[in-house]
Design a protein around this motif. Structure first.
Motif, PDB file in Angstrom:
ATOM      1  N   PHE A  12      -2.198  -1.245   9.654  1.00 33.80           N
ATOM      2  CA  PHE A  12      -0.882  -0.840  10.156  1.00 33.80           C
ATOM      3  C   PHE A  12      -0.068  -0.202   9.027  1.00 33.80           C
ATOM      4  O   PHE A  12       0.069  -0.776   7.951  1.00 33.80           O
ATOM      5  N   GLY A  13       0.448   0.980   9.280  1.00 29.42           N
ATOM      6  CA  GLY A  13       1.227   1.702   8.266  1.00 29.42           C
ATOM      7  C   GLY A  13       0.379   2.671   7.469  1.00 29.42           C
ATOM      8  O   GLY A  13       0.854   3.719   7.033  1.00 29.42           O
ATOM      9  N   CYS A  14      -0.914   2.319   7.269  1.00 29.56           N
ATOM     10  CA  CYS A  14      -1.774   3.127   6.387  1.00 29.56           C
ATOM     11  C   CYS A  14      -2.676   4.088   7.153  1.00 29.56           C
ATOM     12  O   CYS A  14      -2.923   5.197   6.692  1.00 29.56           O
ATOM     13  N   LEU A  15      -3.229   3.617   8.261  1.00 32.75           N
ATOM     14  CA  LEU A  15      -4.268   4.404   8.933  1.00 32.75           C
ATOM     15  C   LEU A  15      -3.702   5.177  10.115  1.00 32.75           C
ATOM     16  O   LEU A  15      -2.707   4.777  10.722  1.00 32.75           O
ATOM     17  N   GLY A  16      -4.376   6.268  10.430  1.00 39.58           N
ATOM     18  CA  GLY A  16      -3.922   7.118  11.524  1.00 39.58           C
ATOM     19  C   GLY A  16      -2.868   8.081  11.000  1.00 39.58           C
ATOM     20  O   GLY A  16      -2.163   7.782  10.029  1.00 39.58           O
ATOM     21  N   GLU A  17      -2.784   9.217  11.667  1.00 41.52           N
ATOM     22  CA  GLU A  17      -1.859  10.243  11.203  1.00 41.52           C
ATOM     23  C   GLU A  17      -0.416   9.722  11.148  1.00 41.52           C
ATOM     24  O   GLU A  17       0.327  10.002  10.223  1.00 41.52           O
ATOM     25  N   ARG A  18      -0.061   8.922  12.161  1.00 42.44           N
ATOM     26  CA  ARG A  18       1.304   8.409  12.240  1.00 42.44           C
ATOM     27  C   ARG A  18       1.480   7.081  11.526  1.00 42.44           C
ATOM     28  O   ARG A  18       2.572   6.517  11.513  1.00 42.44           O
ATOM     29  N   GLY A  19       0.364   6.551  11.019  1.00 44.00           N
ATOM     30  CA  GLY A  19       0.450   5.243  10.381  1.00 44.00           C
ATOM     31  C   GLY A  19       0.434   4.104  11.385  1.00 44.00           C
ATOM     32  O   GLY A  19       0.733   2.966  11.046  1.00 44.00           O
ATOM     33  N   TYR A  67       0.785  -1.237   0.000  1.00 38.58           N
ATOM     34  CA  TYR A  67       0.000   0.000   0.000  1.00 38.58           C
ATOM     35  C   TYR A  67       0.814   1.283   0.000  1.00 38.58           C
ATOM     36  O   TYR A  67       0.342   2.320  -0.447  1.00 38.58           O
ATOM     37  N   LEU A  68       2.032   1.218   0.559  1.00 35.31           N
ATOM     38  CA  LEU A  68       2.818   2.453   0.640  1.00 35.31           C
ATOM     39  C   LEU A  68       3.962   2.471  -0.371  1.00 35.31           C
ATOM     40  O   LEU A  68       4.755   3.409  -0.398  1.00 35.31           O
ATOM     41  N   GLY A  69       4.044   1.437  -1.193  1.00 40.96           N
ATOM     42  CA  GLY A  69       5.117   1.400  -2.184  1.00 40.96           C
ATOM     43  C   GLY A  69       6.489   1.169  -1.558  1.00 40.96           C
ATOM     44  O   GLY A  69       7.486   1.718  -2.031  1.00 40.96           O
ATOM     45  N   LEU A  70       6.556   0.337  -0.512  1.00 44.24           N
ATOM     46  CA  LEU A  70       7.845   0.118   0.163  1.00 44.24           C
ATOM     47  C   LEU A  70       8.514  -1.211  -0.210  1.00 44.24           C
ATOM     48  O   LEU A  70       9.684  -1.414   0.101  1.00 44.24           O
ATOM     49  N   ALA A  71       7.783  -2.093  -0.886  1.00 40.24           N
ATOM     50  CA  ALA A  71       8.327  -3.435  -1.151  1.00 40.24           C
ATOM     51  C   ALA A  71       9.592  -3.378  -2.010  1.00 40.24           C
ATOM     52  O   ALA A  71      10.436  -4.272  -1.946  1.00 40.24           O
ATOM     53  N   ASN A  72       9.710  -2.329  -2.811  1.00 47.87           N
ATOM     54  CA  ASN A  72      10.870  -2.196  -3.693  1.00 47.87           C
ATOM     55  C   ASN A  72      11.568  -0.855  -3.462  1.00 47.87           C
ATOM     56  O   ASN A  72      12.159  -0.289  -4.373  1.00 47.87           O
ATOM     57  N   HIS A  73      11.479  -0.347  -2.240  1.00 49.82           N
ATOM     58  CA  HIS A  73      12.075   0.959  -1.945  1.00 49.82           C
ATOM     59  C   HIS A  73      13.590   0.822  -1.770  1.00 49.82           C
ATOM     60  O   HIS A  73      14.058  -0.097  -1.095  1.00 49.82           O
ATOM     61  N   VAL A 131       7.752   4.666   7.198  1.00 44.36           N
ATOM     62  CA  VAL A 131       6.351   4.834   7.606  1.00 44.36           C
ATOM     63  C   VAL A 131       6.221   6.073   8.495  1.00 44.36           C
ATOM     64  O   VAL A 131       5.273   6.851   8.372  1.00 44.36           O
ATOM     65  N   GLN A 132       7.204   6.250   9.381  1.00 41.83           N
ATOM     66  CA  GLN A 132       7.125   7.367  10.333  1.00 41.83           C
ATOM     67  C   GLN A 132       7.566   8.685   9.715  1.00 41.83           C
ATOM     68  O   GLN A 132       6.999   9.724  10.014  1.00 41.83           O
ATOM     69  N   GLU A 133       8.572   8.630   8.851  1.00 39.13           N
ATOM     70  CA  GLU A 133       9.140   9.883   8.340  1.00 39.13           C
ATOM     71  C   GLU A 133       8.420  10.403   7.107  1.00 39.13           C
ATOM     72  O   GLU A 133       8.488  11.586   6.800  1.00 39.13           O
ATOM     73  N   ALA A 180      -0.268  -7.172  13.861  1.00 38.54           N
ATOM     74  CA  ALA A 180      -0.233  -6.623  12.506  1.00 38.54           C
ATOM     75  C   ALA A 180       0.811  -7.382  11.700  1.00 38.54           C
ATOM     76  O   ALA A 180       1.673  -8.064  12.268  1.00 38.54           O
ATOM     77  N   THR A 181       0.705  -7.264  10.388  1.00 40.31           N
ATOM     78  CA  THR A 181       1.651  -7.990   9.537  1.00 40.31           C
ATOM     79  C   THR A 181       2.632  -7.005   8.900  1.00 40.31           C
ATOM     80  O   THR A 181       2.396  -5.799   8.853  1.00 40.31           O
ATOM     81  N   LEU A 182       3.727  -7.534   8.420  1.00 36.74           N
ATOM     82  CA  LEU A 182       4.796  -6.708   7.858  1.00 36.74           C
ATOM     83  C   LEU A 182       4.914  -6.888   6.344  1.00 36.74           C
ATOM     84  O   LEU A 182       5.692  -6.203   5.692  1.00 36.74           O
ATOM     85  N   GLY A 183       4.141  -7.797   5.799  1.00 38.56           N
ATOM     86  CA  GLY A 183       4.210  -8.082   4.360  1.00 38.56           C
ATOM     87  C   GLY A 183       3.283  -7.217   3.529  1.00 38.56           C
ATOM     88  O   GLY A 183       3.243  -7.353   2.309  1.00 38.56           O
ATOM     89  N   LYS A 184       2.545  -6.333   4.168  1.00 41.96           N
ATOM     90  CA  LYS A 184       1.610  -5.491   3.411  1.00 41.96           C
ATOM     91  C   LYS A 184       2.167  -4.070   3.335  1.00 41.96           C
ATOM     92  O   LYS A 184       3.125  -3.848   2.606  1.00 41.96           O
ATOM     93  N   ALA A 185       1.627  -3.133   4.110  1.00 41.16           N
ATOM     94  CA  ALA A 185       2.118  -1.755   3.962  1.00 41.16           C
ATOM     95  C   ALA A 185       3.628  -1.644   4.200  1.00 41.16           C
ATOM     96  O   ALA A 185       4.288  -0.808   3.592  1.00 41.16           O
ATOM     97  N   LEU A 186       4.188  -2.478   5.077  1.00 41.63           N
ATOM     98  CA  LEU A 186       5.622  -2.337   5.345  1.00 41.63           C
ATOM     99  C   LEU A 186       6.496  -2.957   4.253  1.00 41.63           C
ATOM    100  O   LEU A 186       7.700  -2.735   4.213  1.00 41.63           O
ATOM    101  N   GLY A 187       5.869  -3.715   3.382  1.00 38.12           N
ATOM    102  CA  GLY A 187       6.569  -4.168   2.182  1.00 38.12           C
ATOM    103  C   GLY A 187       7.615  -5.250   2.384  1.00 38.12           C
ATOM    104  O   GLY A 187       8.408  -5.513   1.480  1.00 38.12           O
ATOM    105  N   THR A 188       7.643  -5.890   3.569  1.00 39.31           N
ATOM    106  CA  THR A 188       8.670  -6.932   3.750  1.00 39.31           C
ATOM    107  C   THR A 188       7.995  -8.280   4.002  1.00 39.31           C
ATOM    108  O   THR A 188       7.345  -8.784   3.084  1.00 39.31           O
TER     109      THR A 188
END
Ligand SMILES: *Cc1c(COP(=O)(O)O)cnc(C)c1O
Length: 397
Positions: A212-219, A52-58, A289-291, A238-246
């Motif tokens: 996780f990563g997508c919702l809330g101001e801080r993600g 969702y955040l485009g991090l899998a290939n960042h 996600v935070q920055e 929460a899982t790490l394979g979705k918005a966190l891309g790993t």
């Protein structure tokens, strides 16, 4: 080698599944995840990954992964309790706990295993497990495996949960819900669920794989977005394979919860730890996600663009404000035909059919990402319009 007796026994179910338009097939990717993917040799614009955040290939995530492999090798070598718990795993757990505002966090190798291990460590015979009927399969399976009395309640219906809890004489009561429902995209009403659970001495567990990563101001996820205090939801997963891309997953909560999982969660104890480089890469994702809050802004803009456009086309959307934006089709064959028409036009969207979703509710599960451009979303909408038009004329008598 074919095996006569085995193959003969398996054949009928496969044939039936094919006949019902429910057969599943895998596609082979020859590119990283991203807005454009190479699938079975063709270039497509993908609207089906959970990146969702485009991090899998960042580049930062890849760099951390490489550095992790250079420092610590590839395989973790063993389970966490034997000798597979590396300093990267440990640092990631501490960072996840801090980010979630909880005492501790515990890494699992997959989200499926996190749910299985957590539910079965917390409840068993003589206890009750209460689940939303649209929960992810891993939570449902966990409930069945636990041996606790399994009760489902109607989707997003705290009053139904309340009746279930009031009528229960279970010793321990665990209430488990998805934060964001994976095939519908809507969110659980956590304030009300927490009130009901707490009033009946139930422990609320939220699986926030898609929040996780997508919702809330801080993600920080669905709780953050709904203003729910940590204490209201003692078990956060929460899982790490979705918005966190790993890859992987974690559970966050109190010291006592995490120590209990380390001692008793069988899917934690009896499996090899994730490669430490995956933990190193995830630490880089968590920083992004935070920055880079702009990723959530971009994602929300694409979601709004898609919803506005789809509504204008008269499509049936679901009650979702998240990156999961299913278009309800109903009939399985029609959903498949629309997905293949979209593919002809260069767009990859997956048709989700029973048993993943209830009968008669096949859908095109469109998922959006911060990495999609406005033009790509506009292109998908116009391909959807054309595909629907083609099918309307084909089906006319
Ligand atoms: C994807 C998902 C899982 C499973 O996580 P994995 O890490 O892919 O095993 C669990 N719960 C929900 C709601 C999910 O969407």
């Amino acid at each position: 080698m074919p095996h006569a007796s085995l193959d003969a026994a398996l054949g009928p179910a496969l044939t039936a599944r094919r006949a019902q338009s429910l057969y599943r097939q895998r596609r082979t990717l020859a590119s990283p995840q991203g807005p454009e993917v190479v699938v079975d040799g063709r270039h497509l614009v993908g609207f089906c990954s959970n990146d969702y955040l485009g991090l899998a290939n960042h580049p930062d995530v890849i760099k951390a992964f490489r550095a992790g492999a250079d420092d610590l090798g590839v395989g973790s070598g063993a389970s966490h309790l034997v000798c597979g718990h590396s300093r990267e795993h440990h640092a990631l757990e501490e960072e996840l706990a801090a980010f979630c505002g909880r005492e501790r966090a515990l890494l699992f190798s997959t989200g499926y295993m996190a749910n299985l291990g957590t539910v079965t460590a917390l409840v068993g015979k003589g206890d009750g497990i209460f689940e939303d009927r649209l929960n992810h399969a891993s939570l449902l399976d966990a409930g069945l495996l636990s041996g606790a009395r399994f009760q489902r309640f109607s989707h997003n219906d705290p009053e139904h949960l309340e009746r279930r809890l009031a009528g229960s004489d279970a010793r321990r009561r665990l209430v488990a819900v998805d934060g964001v429902f994976s095939m519908d995209g809507d969110c659980a009403p956590l304030v009300d669920l927490a009130r009901v659970a707490n009033a009946h001495d139930g422990w609320l567990m939220v699986d926030d794989a898609h929040g996780f990563g997508c919702l809330g101001e801080r993600g920080a996820g669905t709780l953050d977005a709904q203003g729910v205090a940590e204490a209201q939801v003692p078990i956060y997963m929460a899982t790490l394979g979705k918005a966190l891309g790993t890859a992987g997953a974690f559970v966050a909560g109190s010291e006592a919860l995490i120590e209990t999982l380390i001692q008793f969660a069988r899917s934690y104890i009896y499996t090899t730890a994730l490669p430490p480089a995956v933990a190193a890469a995830t630490r880089a994702s968590l920083r992004l996600v935070q920055e880079e809050a702009w990723r959530r802004t971009e994602l929300n803009e694409r979601i709004a663009q898609f919803r506005d456009g789809a509504r204008a086309l008269g499509l049936t959307l679901m009650d979702s404000r998240t990156a999961v934006q299913p278009v309800l089709i109903g009939d399985d064959r029609r959903a498949l035909a629309l997905a293949s028409a979209l593919e002809q036009k260069g767009y990859w969207v997956v048709a989700i059919r029973p048993p993943t979703v209830p009968k008669g509710s096949a859908r095109l599960r469109v998922t959006l990402s911060a990495s999609h451009s406005r033009a790509q979303v506009a292109g998908l909408l116009s391909a959807l319009a054309d595909s629907l038009h083609e099918f309307a004329s084909v089906e006319a008598p």
